[in-house]
Motif scaffolding. Structure first.
Motif, PDB file in Angstrom:
ATOM      1  N   GLU A 259      44.793  29.032 -25.044  1.00 62.69           N
ATOM      2  CA  GLU A 259      45.386  27.704 -25.183  1.00 62.69           C
ATOM      3  C   GLU A 259      44.490  26.767 -25.985  1.00 62.69           C
ATOM      4  OE1 GLU A 259      46.957  24.057 -22.343  1.00 62.69           O
ATOM      5  OE2 GLU A 259      46.820  26.092 -21.523  1.00 62.69           O
ATOM      6  N   ILE A 260      43.175  26.874 -25.797  1.00 64.64           N
ATOM      7  CA  ILE A 260      42.224  25.972 -26.467  1.00 64.64           C
ATOM      8  C   ILE A 260      42.292  26.105 -27.985  1.00 64.64           C
ATOM      9  CG2 ILE A 260      39.770  25.439 -26.772  1.00 64.64           C
ATOM     10  CD1 ILE A 260      39.321  26.391 -23.909  1.00 64.64           C
ATOM     11  N   LEU A 261      42.400  27.353 -28.476  1.00 63.47           N
ATOM     12  CA  LEU A 261      42.306  27.606 -29.925  1.00 63.47           C
ATOM     13  C   LEU A 261      43.638  28.071 -30.521  1.00 63.47           C
ATOM     14  CD1 LEU A 261      38.853  29.484 -29.948  1.00 63.47           C
ATOM     15  CD2 LEU A 261      39.283  27.046 -30.300  1.00 63.47           C
ATOM     16  N   ALA A 262      44.727  27.767 -29.849  1.00 65.38           N
ATOM     17  CA  ALA A 262      46.034  28.263 -30.311  1.00 65.38           C
ATOM     18  C   ALA A 262      46.387  27.743 -31.698  1.00 65.38           C
ATOM     19  CB  ALA A 262      47.119  27.870 -29.308  1.00 65.38           C
ATOM     20  N   GLU A 263      46.161  26.444 -31.971  1.00 64.51           N
ATOM     21  CA  GLU A 263      46.603  25.878 -33.246  1.00 64.51           C
ATOM     22  C   GLU A 263      45.750  26.337 -34.425  1.00 64.51           C
ATOM     23  OE1 GLU A 263      46.013  21.745 -34.251  1.00 64.51           O
ATOM     24  OE2 GLU A 263      44.673  21.474 -32.554  1.00 64.51           O
ATOM     25  N   THR A 264      44.568  26.903 -34.132  1.00 63.57           N
ATOM     26  CA  THR A 264      43.697  27.388 -35.219  1.00 63.57           C
ATOM     27  C   THR A 264      43.568  28.907 -35.173  1.00 63.57           C
ATOM     28  OG1 THR A 264      41.752  26.917 -33.838  1.00 63.57           O
ATOM     29  CG2 THR A 264      42.402  25.238 -35.438  1.00 63.57           C
ATOM     30  N   PHE A 265      44.624  29.577 -34.662  1.00 66.43           N
ATOM     31  CA  PHE A 265      44.716  31.043 -34.681  1.00 66.43           C
ATOM     32  C   PHE A 265      43.546  31.709 -33.959  1.00 66.43           C
ATOM     33  CE2 PHE A 265      46.802  29.292 -38.418  1.00 66.43           C
ATOM     34  CZ  PHE A 265      48.074  29.862 -38.350  1.00 66.43           C
ATOM     35  N   GLY A 266      43.094  31.106 -32.877  1.00 68.09           N
ATOM     36  CA  GLY A 266      42.047  31.720 -32.072  1.00 68.09           C
ATOM     37  C   GLY A 266      40.644  31.559 -32.623  1.00 68.09           C
ATOM     38  N   LEU A 267      40.479  30.707 -33.631  1.00 65.56           N
ATOM     39  CA  LEU A 267      39.165  30.506 -34.265  1.00 65.56           C
ATOM     40  C   LEU A 267      38.649  29.099 -33.976  1.00 65.56           C
ATOM     41  CD1 LEU A 267      40.105  32.096 -37.690  1.00 65.56           C
ATOM     42  CD2 LEU A 267      38.668  33.156 -35.941  1.00 65.56           C
ATOM     43  N   MET A 268      37.340  28.984 -33.835  1.00 66.91           N
ATOM     44  CA  MET A 268      36.737  27.673 -33.643  1.00 66.91           C
ATOM     45  C   MET A 268      36.589  26.985 -34.995  1.00 66.91           C
ATOM     46  SD  MET A 268      33.846  27.849 -30.692  1.00 66.91           S
ATOM     47  CE  MET A 268      33.476  29.581 -30.588  1.00 66.91           C
ATOM     48  N   VAL A 269      37.208  25.826 -35.125  1.00 63.81           N
ATOM     49  CA  VAL A 269      37.218  25.098 -36.395  1.00 63.81           C
ATOM     50  C   VAL A 269      36.551  23.736 -36.270  1.00 63.81           C
ATOM     51  CG1 VAL A 269      38.735  23.970 -38.081  1.00 63.81           C
ATOM     52  CG2 VAL A 269      39.269  26.278 -37.267  1.00 63.81           C
ATOM     53  N   TYR A 270      36.856  23.030 -35.190  1.00 63.16           N
ATOM     54  CA  TYR A 270      36.373  21.658 -35.038  1.00 63.16           C
ATOM     55  C   TYR A 270      35.126  21.609 -34.169  1.00 63.16           C
ATOM     56  CZ  TYR A 270      41.143  20.868 -36.624  1.00 63.16           C
ATOM     57  OH  TYR A 270      42.305  20.893 -37.335  1.00 63.16           O
ATOM     58  N   GLN A 271      34.361  20.545 -34.330  1.00 62.28           N
ATOM     59  CA  GLN A 271      33.130  20.372 -33.577  1.00 62.28           C
ATOM     60  C   GLN A 271      33.394  20.400 -32.069  1.00 62.28           C
ATOM     61  OE1 GLN A 271      30.736  16.551 -33.518  1.00 62.28           O
ATOM     62  NE2 GLN A 271      29.737  17.584 -35.225  1.00 62.28           N
TER      63      GLN A 271
ATOM     64  N   ASP B 202      29.911  41.337 -22.514  1.00 58.99           N
ATOM     65  CA  ASP B 202      28.816  41.014 -23.439  1.00 58.99           C
ATOM     66  C   ASP B 202      29.287  41.071 -24.890  1.00 58.99           C
ATOM     67  OD1 ASP B 202      27.165  40.655 -21.315  1.00 58.99           O
ATOM     68  OD2 ASP B 202      25.966  42.471 -21.603  1.00 58.99           O
ATOM     69  N   GLU B 203      30.203  41.995 -25.191  1.00 58.02           N
ATOM     70  CA  GLU B 203      30.726  42.091 -26.565  1.00 58.02           C
ATOM     71  C   GLU B 203      31.519  40.834 -26.926  1.00 58.02           C
ATOM     72  OE1 GLU B 203      33.692  44.914 -29.279  1.00 58.02           O
ATOM     73  OE2 GLU B 203      33.341  45.398 -27.166  1.00 58.02           O
ATOM     74  N   GLN B 204      32.310  40.345 -25.994  1.00 59.12           N
ATOM     75  CA  GLN B 204      33.078  39.114 -26.231  1.00 59.12           C
ATOM     76  C   GLN B 204      32.152  37.908 -26.365  1.00 59.12           C
ATOM     77  OE1 GLN B 204      35.506  39.523 -22.701  1.00 59.12           O
ATOM     78  NE2 GLN B 204      37.351  40.012 -23.910  1.00 59.12           N
ATOM     79  N   ILE B 205      31.119  37.878 -25.512  1.00 58.19           N
ATOM     80  CA  ILE B 205      30.154  36.773 -25.573  1.00 58.19           C
ATOM     81  C   ILE B 205      29.482  36.735 -26.939  1.00 58.19           C
ATOM     82  CG2 ILE B 205      27.943  35.936 -24.668  1.00 58.19           C
ATOM     83  CD1 ILE B 205      28.839  37.013 -21.906  1.00 58.19           C
ATOM     84  N   GLU B 206      29.110  37.924 -27.442  1.00 57.05           N
ATOM     85  CA  GLU B 206      28.435  37.983 -28.747  1.00 57.05           C
ATOM     86  C   GLU B 206      29.351  37.467 -29.859  1.00 57.05           C
ATOM     87  OE1 GLU B 206      26.439  41.233 -31.828  1.00 57.05           O
ATOM     88  OE2 GLU B 206      27.081  41.883 -29.827  1.00 57.05           O
ATOM     89  N   LYS B 207      30.639  37.844 -29.840  1.00 57.20           N
ATOM     90  CA  LYS B 207      31.589  37.395 -30.868  1.00 57.20           C
ATOM     91  C   LYS B 207      31.766  35.876 -30.819  1.00 57.20           C
ATOM     92  CE  LYS B 207      34.438  41.583 -31.297  1.00 57.20           C
ATOM     93  NZ  LYS B 207      35.786  42.167 -31.035  1.00 57.20           N
ATOM     94  N   ILE B 208      31.876  35.365 -29.590  1.00 59.26           N
ATOM     95  CA  ILE B 208      32.093  33.922 -29.442  1.00 59.26           C
ATOM     96  C   ILE B 208      30.865  33.148 -29.887  1.00 59.26           C
ATOM     97  CG2 ILE B 208      32.487  32.078 -27.757  1.00 59.26           C
ATOM     98  CD1 ILE B 208      34.095  34.254 -26.137  1.00 59.26           C
ATOM     99  N   TRP B 209      29.678  33.622 -29.484  1.00 64.16           N
ATOM    100  CA  TRP B 209      28.446  32.912 -29.873  1.00 64.16           C
ATOM    101  C   TRP B 209      28.245  32.951 -31.389  1.00 64.16           C
ATOM    102  CZ3 TRP B 209      25.844  29.454 -27.324  1.00 64.16           C
ATOM    103  CH2 TRP B 209      24.604  29.033 -27.815  1.00 64.16           C
ATOM    104  N   ARG B 210      28.621  34.100 -32.017  1.00 64.52           N
ATOM    105  CA  ARG B 210      28.506  34.192 -33.480  1.00 64.52           C
ATOM    106  C   ARG B 210      29.415  33.165 -34.145  1.00 64.52           C
ATOM    107  NH1 ARG B 210      30.640  39.301 -34.978  1.00 64.52           N
ATOM    108  NH2 ARG B 210      29.061  40.169 -33.577  1.00 64.52           N
ATOM    109  N   MET B 211      30.587  32.926 -33.563  1.00 61.13           N
ATOM    110  CA  MET B 211      31.502  31.919 -34.101  1.00 61.13           C
ATOM    111  C   MET B 211      30.912  30.517 -33.935  1.00 61.13           C
ATOM    112  SD  MET B 211      35.601  31.448 -33.440  1.00 61.13           S
ATOM    113  CE  MET B 211      35.785  33.080 -32.772  1.00 61.13           C
ATOM    114  N   ILE B 212      30.259  30.282 -32.803  1.00 62.32           N
ATOM    115  CA  ILE B 212      29.604  28.990 -32.590  1.00 62.32           C
ATOM    116  C   ILE B 212      28.501  28.790 -33.630  1.00 62.32           C
ATOM    117  CG2 ILE B 212      28.093  27.700 -31.016  1.00 62.32           C
ATOM    118  CD1 ILE B 212      29.702  28.867 -28.681  1.00 62.32           C
TER     119      ILE B 212
END
Length: 489
Positions: free
Chosen positions: A119-131, A183-193
């Motif tokens: 739900e948090i990233l729905a409008e940006t296709f699951g990607l972190m875009v905004y600060q 841990d694999e999901q955490i790594e992907k998310i942190w890399r996006m951050i």
């Protein structure tokens, strides 16, 4: 320190594009074109959306850079909502995120890294875009408090962030694990951050930038002469005056040379023509520019001597005015050597008498028979004082040198996908970046009289040629034509 003391910080940005929009609208009003700004909704204009989607946005604030224009071409999305996303996602270190965003935008399958992010990233296709996405993800996924999450958001932009980020990472890992995140999901998310790399927009900031960009794009589409005159007059943007003049010509706008009777200090535009303003004449002081317009307001200049007697330019200014073409009306044959000669005679007489030169009339002294102006030297002089040529692109002057080479015009690049071509172009801008391995490379923009082409000089080639890359020169460039999501480079 202000923040630590509990004070509110407000960052006020000086935005030159607001000046461009203001001056374009002012130019329109002079031309008796009214625009109701209270009812102005440029985001809903179909023609503007098409121009934005195609990256035809040079001069349009935040969406005019090569990277942004290429992103628009790759996404082919010209609506306001997508432009808000693009204005924030186009940041350093985010290329992998951008490529994935484009893939998903064009229908590529994707799943959220974790259901908590859906739900948090729905409008940006699951990607972190905004600060603020960083804060929201930290709260939802790792159980951060809102204050802790905001601290993570803030530390991303600090110069000493490495030390503090380790602490945040440890807390993030522990919190995420407690929520069942692998841990694999955490790594992907942190890399996006980490892709934010100290540079990102919050959504309101991005939206306000998109709003200004749309206003500029609307004016460019519907009132190109008034708009381009305003862009150049504000002397700012991603490109040089030379590049904006070329863009005006590509829009079908006639560039009229400076004229002592017609030019204003700033550029003016009307009916698909722009008139060069006095501010673009190198060597002409602001005081003399103001004196010209003030004297002209009292009475028209009747001759070169009348102009000299009333304005009193120094030698550098007089030569600049002559070389730019601003005084051509005072010699019907456009014989600029005669204008220089008459100025020198006026200057000599002034030095002798040290008085008002109203006594120096047009009939004294007699002028010798001067040779015709050398056309190439005349163009060189014009380019020297203006930084561009009014009636042609300088690449046209190299036709003789290029006639035996197989040259592809930039407007035809897309017809040669997958092949090697050779182009001849003028270097107008460039940006040096570091590869993942830490090697420098450069993205360089070239243009000819037909259009613009973006090129990538990878590390090995960049090392060979970086010492000769300079603005305002012609180059021969050979390379492979590539296409990425519809954008050709």
């Amino acid at each position: 320190a202000a923040e630590d003391a509990g004070l509110v910080k407000i960052d006020l940005l000086g935005n030159r594009s607001l000046g461009v929009i203001r001056d374009a609208i002012s130019n329109m009003r002079v031309n008796r074109i009214e625009l109701n700004e209270r009812q102005w909704e440029p985001e809903d204009d179909i023609s503007t959306q098409e121009a934005v989607a195609q990256g035809r946005t040079m001069g349009c604030f935040y969406i005019e850079s090569p990277a942004m224009r290429l992103l628009q071409q790759k996404t082919n999305a010209g609506d306001f909502e997508h432009l808000v996303i693009h204005s924030s996602i186009i940041r350093p270190a985010a290329n992998d995120v951008i490529q994935e965003y484009i893939r998903r935008l064009h229908g590529g399958a994707w799943e959220p890294i974790h259901p908590l992010l859906n739900e948090i990233l729905a409008e940006t296709f699951g990607l972190m875009v905004y600060q603020e996405d960083v804060s929201k993800v930290a709260v939802a996924l790792a159980g951060f408090s809102h204050a802790e999450a905001d601290g993570l958001r803030k530390v991303m932009s600090k110069k000493d962030r490495e030390l503090k980020l380790k602490d945040y990472l440890n807390r993030f890992i522990a919190g995420a694990r407690s929520h069942g995140v692998s841990d694999e999901q955490i790594e992907k998310i942190w890399r996006m951050i980490m892709s934010f790399n100290g540079y990102s927009f919050c959504k309101p900031h991005s939206a306000s930038y998109a709003r200004i960009s749309f206003q500029a794009a609307y004016l460019k589409v519907h009132f190109p002469a008034e708009f381009m005159a305003a862009v150049i007059s504000n002397q700012g943007g991603f490109y040089s005056v030379f590049a904006y003049v070329s863009e005006a010509k590509r829009l079908g706008i006639t560039v009229l040379p400076p004229d002592i009777a017609e030019s204003q200090i700033h550029w003016t535009g009307k009916d698909h023509a722009v008139r060069v303003g006095f501010l673009s004449i190198k060597g002409l002081s602001a005081n003399t520019q103001a004196r010209i317009t003030a004297e002209r307001g009292k009475a028209d200049f009747t001759s070169l001597i009348d102009f000299l007697n009333r304005v009193h330019p120094d030698e550098t200014e007089a030569r600049a005015l002559v070389y730019s073409g601003a005084l051509d009306r005072f010699h019907p044959q456009k014989h600029r050597a005669a204008l220089i000669w008459r100025f020198c005679a006026w200057q000599k007489a002034r030095a002798k008498t040290n008085t008002d030169l109203s006594l120096f009339k047009d009939d004294a002294p007699s002028m010798p028979d001067l040779p015709e102006d050398d056309q190439r030297q005349r163009l060189r002089n014009e380019f020297k004082v203006l930084g561009f040529l009014c009636d042609r692109h300088p690449m046209m002057l190299f036709a003789e040198q290029l006639k035996n080479l197989k040259i592809t015009k930039t407007q035809n690049i897309a017809k040669h996908l997958g092949r090697h071509v050779q182009i001849a172009g003028w270097l107008i801008t460039g940006k040096t970046v570091m590869t993942g391995k830490g090697d420098p490379m450069k993205f360089v923009t070239f243009e000819d009289e037909t259009g613009i082409v973006e090129t990538a000089l990878f590390p090995q080639i960049y090392r060979r040629f970086c010492h000769i890359l300079d603005y305002g020169h012609p180059y021969l460039i050979s390379g492979a034509v590539e296409e990425n999501w519809g954008a050709t480079t």
